[in-house]
Design a protein around this motif. Structure first.
Motif, PDB file in Angstrom:
ATOM      1  N   PHE A 121      22.649  33.120  31.453  1.00 36.72           N
ATOM      2  CA  PHE A 121      24.017  32.886  30.420  1.00 36.72           C
ATOM      3  C   PHE A 121      25.089  32.075  31.437  1.00 36.72           C
ATOM      4  O   PHE A 121      25.279  30.691  31.349  1.00 36.72           O
ATOM      5  CB  PHE A 121      24.661  33.956  29.355  1.00 36.72           C
ATOM      6  N   GLU A 122      25.115  32.983  31.983  1.00 38.50           N
ATOM      7  CA  GLU A 122      26.375  32.648  32.892  1.00 38.50           C
ATOM      8  C   GLU A 122      26.576  30.940  33.884  1.00 38.50           C
ATOM      9  O   GLU A 122      27.483  30.476  33.704  1.00 38.50           O
ATOM     10  CB  GLU A 122      27.191  33.910  33.704  1.00 38.50           C
ATOM     11  N   ALA A 152      38.234  27.357  35.864  1.00 30.55           N
ATOM     12  CA  ALA A 152      37.214  26.627  34.958  1.00 30.55           C
ATOM     13  C   ALA A 152      35.647  27.985  34.924  1.00 30.55           C
ATOM     14  O   ALA A 152      35.180  27.533  34.124  1.00 30.55           O
ATOM     15  CB  ALA A 152      36.644  25.559  36.532  1.00 30.55           C
ATOM     16  N   GLY A 153      35.426  27.919  36.067  1.00 27.83           N
ATOM     17  CA  GLY A 153      33.969  29.361  35.654  1.00 27.83           C
ATOM     18  C   GLY A 153      34.583  30.368  34.858  1.00 27.83           C
ATOM     19  O   GLY A 153      33.878  30.442  33.654  1.00 27.83           O
ATOM     20  N   HIS A 154      35.010  30.865  34.569  1.00 23.33           N
ATOM     21  CA  HIS A 154      35.506  32.058  33.393  1.00 23.33           C
ATOM     22  C   HIS A 154      35.903  31.864  31.993  1.00 23.33           C
ATOM     23  O   HIS A 154      35.651  31.834  30.881  1.00 23.33           O
ATOM     24  CB  HIS A 154      36.383  32.776  33.878  1.00 23.33           C
ATOM     25  N   LEU A 155      36.453  30.339  32.417  1.00 21.97           N
ATOM     26  CA  LEU A 155      36.555  29.453  31.034  1.00 21.97           C
ATOM     27  C   LEU A 155      35.426  29.045  30.221  1.00 21.97           C
ATOM     28  O   LEU A 155      35.327  29.255  29.064  1.00 21.97           O
ATOM     29  CB  LEU A 155      37.771  28.490  30.807  1.00 21.97           C
ATOM     30  N   GLY A 156      35.011  28.092  30.652  1.00 19.36           N
ATOM     31  CA  GLY A 156      34.086  27.671  30.582  1.00 19.36           C
ATOM     32  C   GLY A 156      33.341  28.804  29.974  1.00 19.36           C
ATOM     33  O   GLY A 156      31.909  28.654  29.023  1.00 19.36           O
ATOM     34  N   VAL A 157      32.510  29.761  30.846  1.00 22.05           N
ATOM     35  CA  VAL A 157      32.107  31.210  29.968  1.00 22.05           C
ATOM     36  C   VAL A 157      32.359  31.764  29.159  1.00 22.05           C
ATOM     37  O   VAL A 157      31.191  32.247  28.044  1.00 22.05           O
ATOM     38  CB  VAL A 157      31.375  32.683  31.167  1.00 22.05           C
ATOM     39  N   ALA A 214      33.395  38.121  26.834  1.00 21.39           N
ATOM     40  CA  ALA A 214      33.584  36.937  26.263  1.00 21.39           C
ATOM     41  C   ALA A 214      35.402  36.667  26.941  1.00 21.39           C
ATOM     42  O   ALA A 214      36.170  36.035  27.244  1.00 21.39           O
ATOM     43  CB  ALA A 214      33.959  36.402  24.947  1.00 21.39           C
ATOM     44  N   VAL A 215      35.594  38.622  26.056  1.00 17.68           N
ATOM     45  CA  VAL A 215      37.435  38.005  26.302  1.00 17.68           C
ATOM     46  C   VAL A 215      37.247  38.451  27.849  1.00 17.68           C
ATOM     47  O   VAL A 215      38.746  38.296  27.967  1.00 17.68           O
ATOM     48  CB  VAL A 215      37.642  39.542  25.195  1.00 17.68           C
ATOM     49  N   GLU A 216      36.645  39.782  28.529  1.00 17.72           N
ATOM     50  CA  GLU A 216      37.212  39.621  29.882  1.00 17.72           C
ATOM     51  C   GLU A 216      36.952  38.220  30.230  1.00 17.72           C
ATOM     52  O   GLU A 216      37.909  38.260  30.917  1.00 17.72           O
ATOM     53  CB  GLU A 216      35.884  40.407  29.929  1.00 17.72           C
ATOM     54  N   HIS A 217      36.311  37.761  29.959  1.00 21.89           N
ATOM     55  CA  HIS A 217      35.735  36.114  31.132  1.00 21.89           C
ATOM     56  C   HIS A 217      37.343  35.209  30.691  1.00 21.89           C
ATOM     57  O   HIS A 217      37.601  34.481  31.809  1.00 21.89           O
ATOM     58  CB  HIS A 217      34.960  34.859  30.653  1.00 21.89           C
ATOM     59  N   LEU A 218      37.323  35.320  29.083  1.00 22.24           N
ATOM     60  CA  LEU A 218      38.813  34.951  29.088  1.00 22.24           C
ATOM     61  C   LEU A 218      40.192  35.156  30.149  1.00 22.24           C
ATOM     62  O   LEU A 218      40.743  34.253  30.010  1.00 22.24           O
ATOM     63  CB  LEU A 218      39.227  34.887  27.121  1.00 22.24           C
ATOM     64  N   ASP A 219      40.497  36.401  29.863  1.00 25.97           N
ATOM     65  CA  ASP A 219      41.972  37.347  30.164  1.00 25.97           C
ATOM     66  C   ASP A 219      41.344  36.975  31.758  1.00 25.97           C
ATOM     67  O   ASP A 219      42.756  36.327  32.058  1.00 25.97           O
ATOM     68  CB  ASP A 219      41.694  39.012  30.614  1.00 25.97           C
ATOM     69  N   LYS A 220      40.096  37.338  32.820  1.00 26.25           N
ATOM     70  CA  LYS A 220      40.429  36.447  33.877  1.00 26.25           C
ATOM     71  C   LYS A 220      41.222  34.928  33.818  1.00 26.25           C
ATOM     72  O   LYS A 220      41.532  34.566  34.981  1.00 26.25           O
ATOM     73  CB  LYS A 220      38.906  36.497  35.106  1.00 26.25           C
ATOM     74  N   ALA A 221      39.733  34.262  33.144  1.00 22.31           N
ATOM     75  CA  ALA A 221      40.306  32.693  32.736  1.00 22.31           C
ATOM     76  C   ALA A 221      42.252  32.704  32.697  1.00 22.31           C
ATOM     77  O   ALA A 221      42.814  31.375  33.676  1.00 22.31           O
ATOM     78  CB  ALA A 221      39.583  32.249  31.721  1.00 22.31           C
ATOM     79  N   ALA A 239      41.670  27.303  26.072  1.00 24.79           N
ATOM     80  CA  ALA A 239      41.933  28.499  26.122  1.00 24.79           C
ATOM     81  C   ALA A 239      42.596  29.217  24.746  1.00 24.79           C
ATOM     82  O   ALA A 239      42.220  29.763  24.501  1.00 24.79           O
ATOM     83  CB  ALA A 239      42.430  29.141  27.358  1.00 24.79           C
ATOM     84  N   ALA A 240      43.785  28.169  24.409  1.00 21.96           N
ATOM     85  CA  ALA A 240      44.395  28.506  23.506  1.00 21.96           C
ATOM     86  C   ALA A 240      43.515  28.778  21.910  1.00 21.96           C
ATOM     87  O   ALA A 240      44.186  29.742  20.998  1.00 21.96           O
ATOM     88  CB  ALA A 240      45.770  27.528  23.650  1.00 21.96           C
TER      89      ALA A 240
END
Length: 279
Positions: A121-122, A152-157, A214-221, A239-240
């Protein structure tokens, strides 16, 4: 605005309203170029719903691949989406490779195979969503490549996970499972149960784990976006929308039902405020 640009903006507004609203924060000519990129993505993403069977979808995807490689038959520029995209690629030096990989990744959509695991998926999200942020940032950087990998990577996921959580019930009704199947299997949920629309505590636990991912990837993004040059940050304004969406998904006890849509004005205001704070 040229005729092609006007068509692209209208197409994007109808096909992908969130990304259309995000482009309203941008100035010209970057706005037009990024709209062409997003409209191309929306057209390719919609092929699975427009094609009656996989072969027809493969033909349409191959048309886009040929157009990007310059080997298309006939006058490719008669298609206003292709004409606008090719103009943006030429003006900002956008590479065709990432867009060709996006087209190739979308072949997964045409078939009924479930998404096997998180790594798959990622990778899929990286090729189909993260790439859009990378290229949009390149446009905002005047056509010079810029390193936005983590942002870009984390926000996309994160965005892909949020989108497929929102579309979980619809996709299941169409015989498709886009979220990582290994998470469901680890919670004792089979693909047959998902496709039958059977809710269970195991299903709720699996969806909660997807939401947490998803929350984890968003935090990193968000952390990665914070250290980017200010001129590039507007490319990441969607992202908002993800924090509130993921909090809503975490409370959802009817995963197969359609979720309530957020009002357009709230989305526009959220992205404007997010961008204003990070200018």
């Amino acid at each position: 605005m040229s005729e092609d640009a006007g068509y692209v903006a209208s197409f994007l507004r109808d096909a992908d309203r969130d990304r259309y609203f995000a482009t309203l924060l941008l100035k010209e000519p970057e706005r037009t170029a990024i709209q062409s990129l997003y409209a191309f993505s929306a057209d390719v993403a919609s092929i699975r719903d427009r094609a009656r069977e996989p072969t027809a979808g493969e033909i349409r995807l191959q048309w886009w691949a040929d157009a990007l490689k310059g080997t298309g038959h006939g006058n490719v520029r008669q298609n206003p989406l292709a004409a606008a995209l090719l103009d943006a690629m030429s003006r900002y030096g956008l590479p065709s490779g990432p867009l060709l990989r996006l087209v190739a990744a979308r072949r997964f959509d045409l078939y009924q195979d479930p998404m096997p695991d998180v790594a798959s998926f990622e990778g899929y999200a990286g090729e189909t969503v993260s790439v859009l942020y990378q290229l949009a940032a390149m446009v905002l950087n005047g056509g010079t490549e810029v390193e936005t990998g983590d942002a870009a990577g984390h926000l996309g996921v994160a965005q892909a996970l949020a989108g497929h959580l929102r579309a979980f019930g619809f996709n299941a009704s169409q015989g498709r499972i886009f979220l990582p199947m290994n998470i469901f299997a680890a919670n004792g949920v089979t693909d047959g149960e998902i496709l039958a629309g059977a809710a269970s505590e195991g299903l709720f636990a699996a969806l909660a784990q997807v939401n947490d991912l998803a929350v984890e990837h968003l935090d990193k993004a968000q952390r990665a976006i914070a250290v980017l040059p200010g001129a590039l940050r507007p490319a990441f304004a969607p992202a908002a929308l993800l924090g509130p969406e993921l909090r809503q998904a975490a409370r959802n006890r009817a995963p197969f039902a359609a979720t309530a849509a957020t009002a357009d004005w709230r989305k526009i205001l959220a992205m404007w405020w997010w961008s204003a704070r990070r200018a």
